[in-house]
Design a protein around this motif. Structure first.
Motif, PDB file in Angstrom:
ATOM      1  N   GLU A 165       0.832  -1.214   0.000  1.00  0.00           N
ATOM      2  CA  GLU A 165       0.000   0.000   0.000  1.00  0.00           C
ATOM      3  C   GLU A 165       0.862   1.257   0.000  1.00  0.00           C
ATOM      4  OE1 GLU A 165      -3.426   0.405  -0.486  1.00  0.00           O
ATOM      5  OE2 GLU A 165      -2.973  -1.632  -1.115  1.00  0.00           O
ATOM      6  N   ARG A 166       1.972   1.229   0.726  1.00  0.00           N
ATOM      7  CA  ARG A 166       2.889   2.385   0.704  1.00  0.00           C
ATOM      8  C   ARG A 166       3.350   2.629  -0.724  1.00  0.00           C
ATOM      9  NH1 ARG A 166       8.013   2.728  -0.070  1.00  0.00           N
ATOM     10  NH2 ARG A 166       8.582   0.609   0.498  1.00  0.00           N
ATOM     11  N   ASN A 197      -9.757   3.057   1.774  1.00  0.00           N
ATOM     12  CA  ASN A 197      -8.952   2.112   1.014  1.00  0.00           C
ATOM     13  C   ASN A 197      -9.528   0.706   1.235  1.00  0.00           C
ATOM     14  OD1 ASN A 197      -6.916   0.276   0.258  1.00  0.00           O
ATOM     15  ND2 ASN A 197      -5.311   1.776   0.665  1.00  0.00           N
ATOM     16  N   TYR A 239      -2.063   5.693   5.311  1.00  0.00           N
ATOM     17  CA  TYR A 239      -2.407   4.943   4.110  1.00  0.00           C
ATOM     18  C   TYR A 239      -3.897   5.001   3.796  1.00  0.00           C
ATOM     19  CZ  TYR A 239       2.294   2.930   4.655  1.00  0.00           C
ATOM     20  OH  TYR A 239       3.648   2.751   4.791  1.00  0.00           O
ATOM     21  N   THR A 255      -9.104  -2.243  -0.180  1.00  0.00           N
ATOM     22  CA  THR A 255      -8.152  -3.354  -0.124  1.00  0.00           C
ATOM     23  C   THR A 255      -7.509  -3.436   1.262  1.00  0.00           C
ATOM     24  OG1 THR A 255      -7.682  -3.146  -2.475  1.00  0.00           O
ATOM     25  CG2 THR A 255      -6.049  -4.316  -1.152  1.00  0.00           C
ATOM     26  N   LEU A 256      -7.057  -2.312   1.751  1.00  0.00           N
ATOM     27  CA  LEU A 256      -6.410  -2.275   3.065  1.00  0.00           C
ATOM     28  C   LEU A 256      -7.417  -2.583   4.170  1.00  0.00           C
ATOM     29  CD1 LEU A 256      -3.867  -1.830   4.696  1.00  0.00           C
ATOM     30  CD2 LEU A 256      -4.296   0.632   4.603  1.00  0.00           C
ATOM     31  N   ARG A 310       1.936   1.563  -3.534  1.00  0.00           N
ATOM     32  CA  ARG A 310       0.812   1.919  -4.392  1.00  0.00           C
ATOM     33  C   ARG A 310       0.459   3.396  -4.262  1.00  0.00           C
ATOM     34  NH1 ARG A 310      -4.320   2.830  -4.446  1.00  0.00           N
ATOM     35  NH2 ARG A 310      -4.607   2.590  -2.214  1.00  0.00           N
TER      36      ARG A 310
END
Length: 87
Positions: A22-23, A71, A66, A73-74, A25
């Motif tokens: 994620e970072r 988000n 993030y 996905t996260l 992305r």
């Protein structure tokens, strides 16, 4: 029987890999994250390479940085990691 260190536990490593992905992305460097959280780039690198544990307050700050609430996905990964999807 010797207990496995949690830093090397499969679930812990998986969630750290999700955070690292994620970072990247989001286009953030380790230095960007370190500056935002008041850490050094080396500390962020050690977390991402499973050489240092992330503590609960750092985890909370990472999720905010993030954009976890926005988000999907996260959010799904964190919900599964914490076992909150078992309802």
């Amino acid at each position: 029987m010797k207990r496995q260190k949690t830093i090397h536990h499969k679930e812990y490593c998986e969630i750290i890999n999700v955070l690292k992905a994620e970072r990247r992305r989001l286009g953030l460097s380790q230095s960007d994250v370190a500056e935002a959280l008041g850490m050094t780039q080396s500390e962020v690198s050690k977390i991402e390479n499973n050489e240092r544990r992330v503590d609960v307050l750092e985890f909370k700050s990472l999720l905010a940085l993030y954009r976890a609430p926005y988000n999907e996905t996260l959010r799904r990964a964190i919900t599964a990691y914490l076992g909150l999807d078992q309802a």
